[in-house]
Design an enzyme around this catalytic site. Structure first.
Site, PDB file in Angstrom:
ATOM      1  N   ASP A   1     -11.398  -0.504 -22.505  1.00 25.77           N
ATOM      2  CA  ASP A   1     -12.120  -1.720 -22.098  1.00 25.77           C
ATOM      3  C   ASP A   1     -13.542  -1.435 -21.663  1.00 25.77           C
ATOM      4  OD1 ASP A   1      -9.752  -2.828 -22.568  1.00 25.77           O
ATOM      5  OD2 ASP A   1      -9.190  -3.201 -20.499  1.00 25.77           O
TER       6      ASP A   1
ATOM      7  N   ASP B   1      -5.253  17.522  -7.431  1.00 26.39           N
ATOM      8  CA  ASP B   1      -4.625  16.684  -6.405  1.00 26.39           C
ATOM      9  C   ASP B   1      -4.294  15.287  -6.943  1.00 26.39           C
ATOM     10  OD1 ASP B   1      -4.879  18.688  -4.464  1.00 26.39           O
ATOM     11  OD2 ASP B   1      -7.015  18.198  -4.280  1.00 26.39           O
TER      12      ASP B   1
ATOM     13  N   LEU C   1       1.036  -7.247 -11.774  1.00 24.26           N
ATOM     14  CA  LEU C   1       0.893  -5.901 -11.206  1.00 24.26           C
ATOM     15  C   LEU C   1      -0.243  -5.185 -11.920  1.00 24.26           C
ATOM     16  CD1 LEU C   1       4.012  -3.644 -10.697  1.00 24.26           C
ATOM     17  CD2 LEU C   1       1.777  -2.696 -11.238  1.00 24.26           C
TER      18      LEU C   1
ATOM     19  N   GLY D   1       2.666  17.409  -7.337  1.00 25.57           N
ATOM     20  CA  GLY D   1       3.191  16.726  -8.539  1.00 25.57           C
ATOM     21  C   GLY D   1       2.597  15.336  -8.655  1.00 25.57           C
TER      22      GLY D   1
ATOM     23  N   ASP E   1      -1.012  10.617  -7.289  1.00 28.95           N
ATOM     24  CA  ASP E   1      -1.568  10.145  -8.562  1.00 28.95           C
ATOM     25  C   ASP E   1      -1.789   8.639  -8.529  1.00 28.95           C
ATOM     26  OD1 ASP E   1       0.078  12.471 -10.874  1.00 28.95           O
ATOM     27  OD2 ASP E   1      -1.374  12.732  -9.236  1.00 28.95           O
TER      28      ASP E   1
ATOM     29  N   ASP F   1      -2.756  -0.288 -15.095  1.00 25.14           N
ATOM     30  CA  ASP F   1      -2.086  -1.027 -16.159  1.00 25.14           C
ATOM     31  C   ASP F   1      -3.109  -1.383 -17.237  1.00 25.14           C
ATOM     32  OD1 ASP F   1      -0.801  -2.731 -17.828  1.00 25.14           O
ATOM     33  OD2 ASP F   1      -0.065  -4.083 -16.271  1.00 25.14           O
TER      34      ASP F   1
ATOM     35  N   GLU G   1      -4.262  -4.833 -18.568  1.00 22.57           N
ATOM     36  CA  GLU G   1      -5.285  -5.654 -17.913  1.00 22.57           C
ATOM     37  C   GLU G   1      -6.599  -5.474 -18.665  1.00 22.57           C
ATOM     38  OE1 GLU G   1      -2.183  -6.182 -15.312  1.00 22.57           O
ATOM     39  OE2 GLU G   1      -3.851  -7.399 -15.999  1.00 22.57           O
TER      40      GLU G   1
ATOM     41  N   HIS H   1      -8.706   0.707  -3.795  1.00 26.53           N
ATOM     42  CA  HIS H   1      -7.433   0.382  -3.110  1.00 26.53           C
ATOM     43  C   HIS H   1      -6.397   1.467  -3.424  1.00 26.53           C
ATOM     44  CE1 HIS H   1      -4.091  -2.368  -1.783  1.00 26.53           C
ATOM     45  NE2 HIS H   1      -3.415  -1.646  -2.694  1.00 26.53           N
ATOM     46  N   GLU H   2      -6.227   1.789  -4.714  1.00 19.58           N
ATOM     47  CA  GLU H   2      -5.193   2.771  -5.078  1.00 19.58           C
ATOM     48  C   GLU H   2      -5.510   4.148  -4.492  1.00 19.58           C
ATOM     49  OE1 GLU H   2      -3.308  -0.301  -6.700  1.00 19.58           O
ATOM     50  OE2 GLU H   2      -2.551   1.693  -6.175  1.00 19.58           O
TER      51      GLU H   2
ATOM     52  N   HIS I   1      -4.138   4.502  -1.162  1.00 18.65           N
ATOM     53  CA  HIS I   1      -2.724   4.957  -1.178  1.00 18.65           C
ATOM     54  C   HIS I   1      -2.670   6.453  -1.427  1.00 18.65           C
ATOM     55  CE1 HIS I   1      -0.997   1.016  -0.929  1.00 18.65           C
ATOM     56  NE2 HIS I   1      -1.378   0.607  -2.137  1.00 18.65           N
TER      57      HIS I   1
ATOM     58  N   HIS J   1       0.018  -0.540   2.648  1.00 19.32           N
ATOM     59  CA  HIS J   1      -0.585  -1.880   2.643  1.00 19.32           C
ATOM     60  C   HIS J   1      -0.770  -2.392   4.070  1.00 19.32           C
ATOM     61  CE1 HIS J   1       0.809  -2.669  -1.747  1.00 19.32           C
ATOM     62  NE2 HIS J   1      -0.436  -2.208  -1.698  1.00 19.32           N
TER      63      HIS J   1
END
Lengths: 87, 615
Positions: free
Chosen positions: B25, B65, B87, B97, B101, B105, B108, B301-302, B305, B311
């Site tokens: 994209d 990492d 999502l 591992g 990560d 998606d 999108e 945002h990700e 995490h 959240h």
């Protein structure tokens, strides 16, 4: 006078979201994001109430415990896939 | 704010990340930049640093990492994506591992939150991205178009209003270039043969990854040269049941034919199109490009995490689970508190932005056909062929120095190096007229002119007074032309013409004498066509001109862009120089050569830099 044409709605193949009912959407959402642990819920709305209330609390929505429009709208909004609750 | 159970976090500060694959994209550079900026949000408030690594720099990719990946539906981690919208992405808390990560998606439409990002090439906008929607000739466009061009090349405006700003670029297209492969970015060659079959469009045949490719020569079977076809993000569908395909216009839906994306048939009012010519028959469809989701915001945002934040229920915070587009700084106090709870505040001095360990990615090599911009690019506003011009052969290098004979007679007392800057031809922004007279290029401006000396070290000599050399002429000229056969020199100013034969002058005469009607208010220039014939131009029209009878053939009127595609329509001076036609607009010229009767722009340049050889 000419009458407005009645819109025709089509089921688009492969379009998962528009094919779900509100209840199905809610069940799927609550399970996917950790508010319920068992995917198969009996269809009584009240049993959803507790999970809905937790969702509403978590997303800072009015806490009605009901599958109201604000909650449905939140469920249809684009979001992160990490569950809100649970490990 | 929340953290994950047990305050999962990284126990070192120099975090590495690897972008394993890329969405089609966005240009790769834009994706890398979005990720780097997303990481920078967190490094700005913590002691963490983030470094992008590439497979060739690390011994073992397992040591990286954070691995970043784009995927569809089930993409290997047991947490499937759900098609378009819904999502958007997910990430795993810090750890070895798959931990740490981040996955996005690819059903999108990834953008910067304000619609598709379509980089342009060539044109005159320095590669700026398309601006959608844009207006061209009063019509609004939400995708690239070939309108206004005769060669079918796709272009877009890089501002909202092409009619006003005239800023444009060419859209990704396999006819312009290919990506990767082994053909140095050369454009596709259609038709080409592959396994004996002829292809006249990009194909996925022969590949298992579904990537569209083409041969860059007529026979892939023989030459083995190929490249991948650039994605047309502006008309590629997302979601539906044929992601990655392009809309097919027109298409039939419920018996009606449509040539744009439509909302018909849907309750949710979203725009969609068919990816074949008949949805009723084939049932193949996808969503049309919308604003898309900001990869920068979702990544930020990700990555929260991936660093250990869970959240939050603060709707304004970055770590709130819902997507919300904002152009403000996305980190909220709640986010800062959370991340500093895990890693502490940033130690002074200023944080270092994420670094990449590899050299800058090389831009794709320009195609051998240089449409508009010569390889050595001068200041960025160098113009190129406008939407009315075709791609053309690249420049063949700087103009060759002329013969080195001595300059012909001229007022010899003219200083060769002007003392007063006003006398310096290099300071003239736009010349009134330019013409080749007696094998020397003359530049006229406000009653004075400069003469280009030929030979090694070409220099502008002058200024000289027009009235000294051509006493009858007014100070302000529109154009001048010397007939190579008779050596008569025509001078045009407004609706008047003077003809000098040596020192004797005929005129001023009105343009009516040349057979031009009152609507012709000035003459932009004259181009010789041999045997006493020429073309006389005025604004966007031209006529055949008989130099002997000094009259035009009124029936022969034609429009400039018909015969001279690629030149701007608002040219203010046209002249012939060394067998090539020059169309001037503003400070620039478009040079047209007429090899085998085809007029092609083969160079675009500055009058002062490229003709006058100003420093």
């Amino acid at each position: 006078a000419p009458r407005p044409r009645q819109p025709t709605f089509v089921v688009f193949p492969g379009d998962q979201q528009t094919n779900l009912t509100d209840l199905q959407l809610a069940e799927d959402y609550l399970y996917r994001y950790g508010y319920t642990h068992v995917a198969e819920m009996n269809r009584e709305k009240t049993s959803l109430g507790r999970a809905l209330r937790r969702l509403q609390q978590n997303l800072a929505l009015p806490e009605t415990g009901e599958l109201d429009n604000a909650t449905l709208e939140a469920m249809r909004a684009p979001r992160c896939g990490v569950p809100d609750l649970g490990s | 704010f929340q953290t994950f159970e047990g305050d999962l976090k990284w126990h070192h500060h120099d975090i590495t990340y690897w972008v394993q694959n890329y969405s089609e994209d966005l240009p790769r550079g834009v994706i890398d930049d979005a990720f780097a900026r997303a990481f920078a949000l967190w490094s700005a408030v913590t002691p963490l640093t983030f470094t992008q690594v590439y497979p060739q720099d690390v011994k073992d990719l397992k040591d990286v990492d954070i691995v970043i990946q784009f995927g569809y539906k089930e993409h290997g981690d047991g947490y499937p994506f759900d098609g378009k919208d819904g999502l958007l992405a997910h990430a795993f808390p810090p750890g070895p591992g798959i931990q740490g990560d981040a996955h996005f998606d690819d059903d999108e439409l990834w953008s910067l939150g304000k619609g598709v990002v379509v980089p342009t090439r060539f044109g005159n906008a320095d590669g700026a991205a398309c601006h959608f929607p844009f207006t061209f000739e009063g019509r609004s466009y939400t995708a690239c178009t070939a309108d206004g061009r005769s060669d079918g090349m796709l272009w877009c405006s890089t501002t909202a209003d092409y009619d006003t700003d005239h800023k444009f670029g060419f859209c990704p297209s396999e006819r312009l270039y290919t990506q990767n492969g082994n053909a140095d970015g050369k454009p596709c060659e259609f038709p080409f043969t592959f396994e004996g079959r002829s292809y006249s469009a990009c194909t996925t045949d022969g590949r298992s990854d579904g990537q569209l490719w083409c041969a860059t020569t007529a026979s892939y079977d023989q030459d083995r040269l190929y490249g991948f076809c650039p994605t047309r993000a502006d008309s590629t569908v997302t979601g539906g049941n044929s992601p990655g395909k392009m809309c097919t216009f027109p298409f039939v839906f419920l018996g009606q034919e449509y040539s744009t994306c439509i909302r018909e048939g849907r309750r949710d009012g979203r725009l969609w199109c068919s990816t074949t010519s008949n949805f009723d028959r084939d049932k193949k469809w996808g969503f049309c490009p919308d604003q898309g989701y900001s990869l920068f915001l979702v990544a930020a945002h990700e990555f929260g995490h991936a660093l250990g934040l869970d959240h939050t229920s603060v709707p304004e915070a970055l770590m709130y689970p819902m997507y919300r587009f904002t152009e403000e700084h996305p980190l909220h106090e709640d986010d800062v508190k959370g991340i500093q709870h895990l890693y502490g505040p940033r130690a002074e001095p200023e944080p270092r932005p994420p670094t990449t360990t590899a050299p800058e990615p090389q831009p794709t090599a320009p195609p051998t056909v240089c449409l508009t911009v010569p390889p050595t690019v001068r200041p960025s506003e160098r113009p190129t062929t406008g939407p009315t011009g075709p791609p053309s052969a690249g420049p063949t290098g700087p103009p060759t120095a002329g013969p080195s004979e001595a300059p012909t007679a001229s007022p010899s007392e003219a200083p060769t190096v002007p003392l007063d800057p006003a006398d310096d031809a290099c300071n003239v922004y736009i010349f009134d007229a330019i013409a080749e007279i007696r094998d020397h290029l003359h530049f006229f401006k406000n009653g004075r002119y400069w003469r280009l000396s030929e030979g090694r070290g070409r220099r502008a000599q002058g200024p000289f007074l027009i009235s000294d050399t051509w006493p009858k002429l007014p100070p302000k000229l529109d154009s001048a032309f010397e007939d190579p056969l008779t050596k008569k020199v025509f001078f045009f100013s407004g609706r008047q013409v003077w003809v000098y034969t040596g020192a004797s002058a005929l005129g001023p005469r009105r343009l009516d004498k040349l057979g031009l009607g009152p609507q012709v208010d000035h003459v932009t220039g004259v181009l010789p066509r041999g045997e006493g014939k020429a073309l006389l131009f005025s604004r966007q029209r031209f006529w055949r001109f008989d130099v002997k009878t000094q009259t035009v053939d009124p029936e022969s009127v034609a429009s400039v862009d018909q015969m001279f595609p690629g030149v701007p329509l608002n040219t203010h001076d046209i002249f012939q120089y060394r067998d090539k036609a020059y169309f001037c607009q503003d400070r620039f010229f478009w040079r047209v050569n007429s090899r085998n009767e085809v007029n092609q722009v083969d160079q675009v340049g500055y009058v002062t830099f490229d003709l006058l050889q100003c420093p």
